[in-house]
Enzyme design. Structure first.
Site, PDB file in Angstrom:
ATOM      1  N   CYS A 120       0.831  -1.209   0.000  1.00  6.95           N
ATOM      2  CA  CYS A 120       0.000   0.000   0.000  1.00  6.95           C
ATOM      3  C   CYS A 120       0.863   1.255   0.000  1.00  6.95           C
ATOM      4  O   CYS A 120       1.933   1.286   0.618  1.00  6.95           O
ATOM      5  CB  CYS A 120      -0.918   0.015   1.229  1.00  6.95           C
ATOM      6  N   SER A 552     -33.683  22.865 -10.758  1.00  2.00           N
ATOM      7  CA  SER A 552     -33.238  21.485 -10.456  1.00  2.00           C
ATOM      8  C   SER A 552     -32.064  21.096 -11.354  1.00  2.00           C
ATOM      9  O   SER A 552     -32.202  20.272 -12.249  1.00  2.00           O
ATOM     10  CB  SER A 552     -34.392  20.494 -10.598  1.00  2.00           C
TER      11      SER A 552
END
EC number: 2.7.7.4
Length: 641
Positions: A120, A552
């Protein structure tokens, strides 16, 4: 077989070889698997350690080894013949920078166990990559550079591993050769880490002094350089650490249903991976969220029936009764079922470049369950470097915070700390299908268990029948100045002349009352549409034809309202007007203010508008007058019954 053939040396040798191969394959097939990650700060030696593990376990082919030696000479390794990190740092960008960017997965095995290891990244900006690697890990190897001791990234990754629920932690104090294998310095590092670990709730860890460069305490221990260390080598610890704890098998039975197994009319079973507990024929089980009960008649696998299935096994469970069960359900012990709820507190790790939209609907995937969910404003964001709780209005890339969320229907769950399979989830953007967050459920909210639907005798069908019409929501969307309110008003007048029962919800009017507390930030716009959608749904339930005139601007919110209503009742009407035309009209002077910088977050100027992709009705206000547009809409929605 003749005696002479049995005594033949060549035959005996070939037989022994065949038996050895068969025994080896059988042993390899039944090896347990350990998934682990390596993490820590930049240049702590994570990639070098994994490369050493691959090299020492003889998992490198000769051509790979030759290429590795050539790369090591080209890169320059300061006297080291082989740079083991190059085995793992596969991205060109990683080799150029000398760091790990993405999660690199590698596979190797020893005589006792098979391994999948994830290397990682150490950088803070790649926290999401680290969380991805840790999500399936059974163990974490946290590396510390012996010269530097415990760093910020050491604390950060330890906290993340603890947050993800990894209980097996190895503190690998690396580069011991660079401090002359000094035991005093090693002991000080371990003591410092132990104090920090205790402060965040880590109960135990295993500390090992190693050198990825020299190979000390990697495969054999103790190294001659660390005679004061009496613990196991890293590989010996990895080979013997318990993968599936006895605690998981002792927990109540849980099986998330992956699919319904129906190969023929004589067999019906429910397949999945047993998350916790055990199950055997004769056990009483409960299917959630329905709560229906039955008795297990068989526990089936590819190799045949089992007397008992245990946690970690993939099985098909058959019932003695024909009860409803499907993918997304959870089969559990009848006397100890998990909870089902629709409101929760959870920790979120935000993994998308775009910030979290408070109030926007996302898909929540928990095991085999998929539901729609909305996330509220975070209670706080966690500074994982200092463990402080910070105020936050949203979550940005790599941020970690605690927030409440609500799903559109109950899901079966258990707190993540008790059950990773039923407590861990991901959030998925509904438009892009991209994973935007990983989450861990804490608990259900009390109100989620106390609030229930009240059955009513007069339902929406009766309301609609009384009004002699089919309810609809006519959703007008478009830029400011497009003419939405004007056209919606014309449509309502025509419907009124047709003796239709209607109600018009206008954006400006709603903001004088219901939504007077909302501004024009992206989060407020989302909440504005959510509230209007709920009101429109209630009015449609009352049998009305509802007209809404709102900018919207976001497709996600319009789609959210669509899903609130039965199929066919949401009619999206795109009032299409070019920006320059809408700006020339500018009846309210809003564009002028926005251009001057006096009106922030104005759609079309400094806030985006996402046009409908497939609206039911499209109105071109350049080519049509409001009256013509209204007539076009009325014709499109007929018949109304």
């Amino acid at each position: 077989m003749s005696d002479s053939l049995a005594q033949d040396p060549v035959y005996k040798t070939e037989t022994l070889i065949a038996e050895d191969i068969e025994a080896y394959l059988d042993q390899h097939q039944h090896k347990t698997m350990l998934r682990f990650i390596t993490c820590g700060s930049v240049d702590d030696g994570k990639s070098t350690l994994i490369g050493r593990l691959l090299y020492d376990s003889k998992m490198i082919f000769e051509d790979q080894l030759a290429a590795l030696e050539a790369d090591s000479k080209r890169v320059g390794t300061q006297g080291q013949e082989i740079d083991f990190a190059l085995l793992v740092d596969g991205l060109a960008a990683e080799r150029e920078q000398g760091i790990t960017i993405d999660v690199a997965y590698r596979f190797f095995n020893t005589e006792k166990r098979k391994f999948i290891v994830a290397d990682c990244p150490g950088h803070e900006q790649y926290t999401r990559n680290m969380v991805t690697g840790a999500s399936t890990a059974d163990l974490a190897v946290i590396l510390i550079d012996a010269r530097k001791g415990v760093l910020v990234q050491t604390r950060r990754h330890s906290y993340l591993c603890h947050l993800i629920g990894i209980k097996n932690l190895v503190l690998a104090v690396n580069k011991m050769d660079l401090i002359d294998y000094d035991q005093t310095k090693y002991d000080a590092i371990v003591a410092n880490y132990a104090a920090f670990a205790k402060s965040i709730g880590i109960e135990r860890f295993t500390a090992i002094p190693i050198s990825g460069f020299k190979g000390d305490n990697i495969t054999t221990a103790p190294s001659a350089n660390t005679p004061w260390y009496t613990g196991p080598s890293l590989v010996a610890h990895l080979e013997t650490v318990e993968v599936l704890s006895s605690e998981d098998q002792a927990k109540p039975f849980r099986l998330p249903v992956q699919w319904v197994n129906r190969p023929n009319l004589d067999f019906r079973g429910f397949s999945g991976l047993i998350a916790t507990g055990a199950v055997k024929p004769g056990d009483e089980v409960r299917v959630l969220p329905s709560g229906k009960t039955s008795t297990v008649s068989r526990v089936v696998t590819f190799d045949g029936d089992l007397d008992e299935g245990v946690a970690g096994q993939s099985v098909t469970v058959c019932f003695a009764d024909e009860i409803d069960c499907s993918r997304g359900n959870v089969i559990a012990a009848a006397d100890a079922p998990p909870q089902a709820a629709d409101q929760f507190e959870a920790t979120l790790v935000w993994m998308a470049d775009e910030a979290m939209h408070v109030g926007r609907a996302y898909w929540l995937k928990l095991g085999t369950q998929m539901v729609s969910t909305t996330v509220q404003q975070p209670k706080y964001e966690i500074n994982v470097n200092t463990m402080e709780h910070l105020a936050a209005k949203t979550l940005q890339l790599n941020s970690i915070g605690v927030a409440e969320l609500a799903t559109d229907k109950p899901i079966v769950f258990e707190p993540y700390a008790e059950n990773r399979a039923l407590g861990g989830f991901i959030l998925i953007d509904k438009l892009t299908n991209a994973t935007v967050a990983a989450g861990m459920l804490h608990f259900s909210l009390r109100r989620a268990q106390n609030v229930h639907w009240q059955p009513l005798d007069i339902d929406r069908r009766e309301h609609a029948r009384l009004k002699n019409q089919t309810p609809r929501v006519l959703w007008f969307t478009g830029l400011s100045g497009a003419g939405k309110s004007t056209i919606a008003n014309e449509v309502e007048k025509r419907l009124n002349l047709m003796n239709r029962h209607t109600f018009l919800l206008d954006g400006d009017n709603i903001r004088h009352g219901l939504n007077r507390d909302l501004g024009f930030t992206e989060a407020d716009r989302i909440e504005n549409i959510r509230r209007v959608g709920e009101v429109a749904k209630l009015m449609a339930d009352a049998g009305l034809i509802v007209l809404t005139a709102f900018i919207s601007p976001f497709r996600a919110e319009r789609e959210m309202v669509r899903k609130m209503l039965p199929d066919g009742e949401f009619i999206e009407i795109y009032v299409e007007t070019p920006l320059d035309v809408a700006e020339r009209r500018d009846v309210k002077g809003l564009y002028k203010k926005a251009r001057a910088g006096d009106l922030k977050n104005f759609t079309g100027i400094d806030s985006p508008y996402e046009p409908p992709e497939n609206p039911e009705i499209r109105v071109d206000t350049v080519a049509m007058t409001p009256a013509q547009a209204a007539e076009h809409i009325i014709r499109a929605i007929l018949p109304l019954k």
